[in-house]
Design an enzyme around this catalytic site. Sequence first.
Site, mmCIF file in Angstrom:
data_model
loop_
_atom_site.group_PDB
_atom_site.id
_atom_site.type_symbol
_atom_site.label_atom_id
_atom_site.label_comp_id
_atom_site.label_asym_id
_atom_site.label_seq_id
_atom_site.Cartn_x
_atom_site.Cartn_y
_atom_site.Cartn_z
ATOM 1 N N HIS A 62 25.015 8.101 -16.587
ATOM 2 C CA HIS A 62 23.702 7.972 -15.937
ATOM 3 C C HIS A 62 22.958 6.814 -16.575
ATOM 4 C CE1 HIS A 62 19.963 10.239 -14.216
ATOM 5 N NE2 HIS A 62 19.791 8.913 -14.180
ATOM 6 N N HIS A 64 20.850 3.131 -15.278
ATOM 7 C CA HIS A 64 20.380 2.268 -14.184
ATOM 8 C C HIS A 64 20.560 0.785 -14.493
ATOM 9 C CE1 HIS A 64 18.598 5.562 -11.893
ATOM 10 N NE2 HIS A 64 18.251 6.074 -13.070
ATOM 11 N N GLU A 132 21.527 8.809 -7.701
ATOM 12 C CA GLU A 132 20.376 9.639 -8.048
ATOM 13 C C GLU A 132 19.341 9.507 -6.932
ATOM 14 O OE1 GLU A 132 17.513 10.552 -11.890
ATOM 15 O OE2 GLU A 132 18.173 8.502 -11.524
ATOM 16 N N HIS A 216 19.450 14.979 -16.368
ATOM 17 C CA HIS A 216 18.471 14.927 -17.466
ATOM 18 C C HIS A 216 17.667 16.225 -17.596
ATOM 19 C CE1 HIS A 216 15.941 13.514 -14.149
ATOM 20 N NE2 HIS A 216 16.346 12.269 -14.260
ATOM 21 N N ASN A 219 13.710 17.341 -17.673
ATOM 22 C CA ASN A 219 12.913 16.298 -17.024
ATOM 23 C C ASN A 219 13.087 16.355 -15.510
ATOM 24 O OD1 ASN A 219 13.946 14.720 -19.847
ATOM 25 N ND2 ASN A 219 11.770 14.753 -19.408
ATOM 26 N N ASP A 247 16.466 10.615 -26.743
ATOM 27 C CA ASP A 247 15.710 9.515 -27.352
ATOM 28 C C ASP A 247 14.528 10.023 -28.180
ATOM 29 O OD1 ASP A 247 14.126 10.402 -25.292
ATOM 30 O OD2 ASP A 247 13.836 8.442 -24.354
ATOM 31 N N ASP A 273 20.108 7.087 -19.292
ATOM 32 C CA ASP A 273 19.135 6.923 -18.206
ATOM 33 C C ASP A 273 18.352 5.628 -18.412
ATOM 34 O OD1 ASP A 273 17.821 7.502 -15.843
ATOM 35 O OD2 ASP A 273 16.342 8.824 -16.757
ATOM 36 N N GLY A 308 12.669 6.257 -16.759
ATOM 37 C CA GLY A 308 13.948 6.073 -17.413
ATOM 38 C C GLY A 308 13.723 5.840 -18.897
#
Length: 385
Positions: A62, A64, A132, A216, A219, A247, A273, A308
């Site tokens: 995942h 982007h 997504e 995720h 979230n 993170d 992400d 993200g």
Amino acid sequence: MKAIINGKIILEDCILDTGVVIFDKNIKSIISTENFKRTSNDNIEIIDAKGNFVSPGFIDIHIHGAGGHDAMDGTLEDLNVISKSISEHGITGFLPTTMTMDKTKIHVALDAVKTAMNSTLTGAKVLGAHMEGPFISEKYKGAQKKDYILKPNIDFIKGYEEVIKIITLAPEEDEDFKFIKWIKANTNITLSIGHTNADYSTAMEAIKNGITHATHMFNAMTPLNHREPGVVGAIMKSFVSAELIADKIHVNPAIFQILVDVKGKDELVLISDSMRAACMEDGISELGGQKVFVKNNSARLEDGTLAGSILTLEKAVKNVYENTSLKLYEAVALASSNPSKEINIYKHKGSITQGKDADMVIFDKNFNVIQTIVEGNIVYTKLEP
């Protein structure tokens, strides 16, 4: 033929303090240092790991973008920049991830992914696409644009069944779970619950009908409540695998151990992400046509919504290792063997095992990446000869 010597080899169930990995495009063998010294090695290129860890390459299912480029930019060149940028962080394979945008733009991005899957890039290998949206909930759209949200539609993905490896969707938007049932019966695509306003019972029913993954976790989904367990409760109760953006911003690190305890180490997958600002300096960036502000290790829209991340997977592994009871090889599995199983490529990737693709990363005790190897080719190195 190449051989990695003087490394601590991270296997799925232990770490070998001594040993040699011999490989070309595939891993040929893992032998003792003594046996290696006793054989003729004149035609073998030696890679001295200098006491650092030799790990299976990380797989990001995942992501982007990175390095100033995004999967939705829609060209092979864009994907190549992302590929090279993330290889410097130990990623050997990835799923460029599309967003909720115009149908034509999504298809252009998927076409680029299809081309990249059959191309040799300068870094990490493109393994397919993660779609997504646009089949998501407006309430939990996150950083995605509501203008392009659609109901789940089989025709939308026709012709891309071999390219798309994961689809994130809101199951409450799928009438009678027709889309979920069709995908389950006719493709090998992994269906993931995410960006969803489903209640607990709807989520559990969707899981019964074919959802096997969660995008995720925590979230962009209905939260856990003692009277309404929500999607989070359904994920915890079931055997659905869960993505985690480790993170320490999207999810408080105190939750990491709770999640390990509840879900178990085999059902967690670390993802980045990340968006185009990953691997770059702070500043103003863009995601899905929206302005994004990158500062203090986070990426946010103008209204403060997380857009993200700028996380890279070696940092995710480090964060989980430092905030849970997981052993190092178990933390590494969350970014290697576990994601490979989710997209059905474990037979070829995800661990340092004889016969598998030679996808490896060498990192030091502080998780700094020193070398990345993709299918036997060194695509990034800081190792001194």
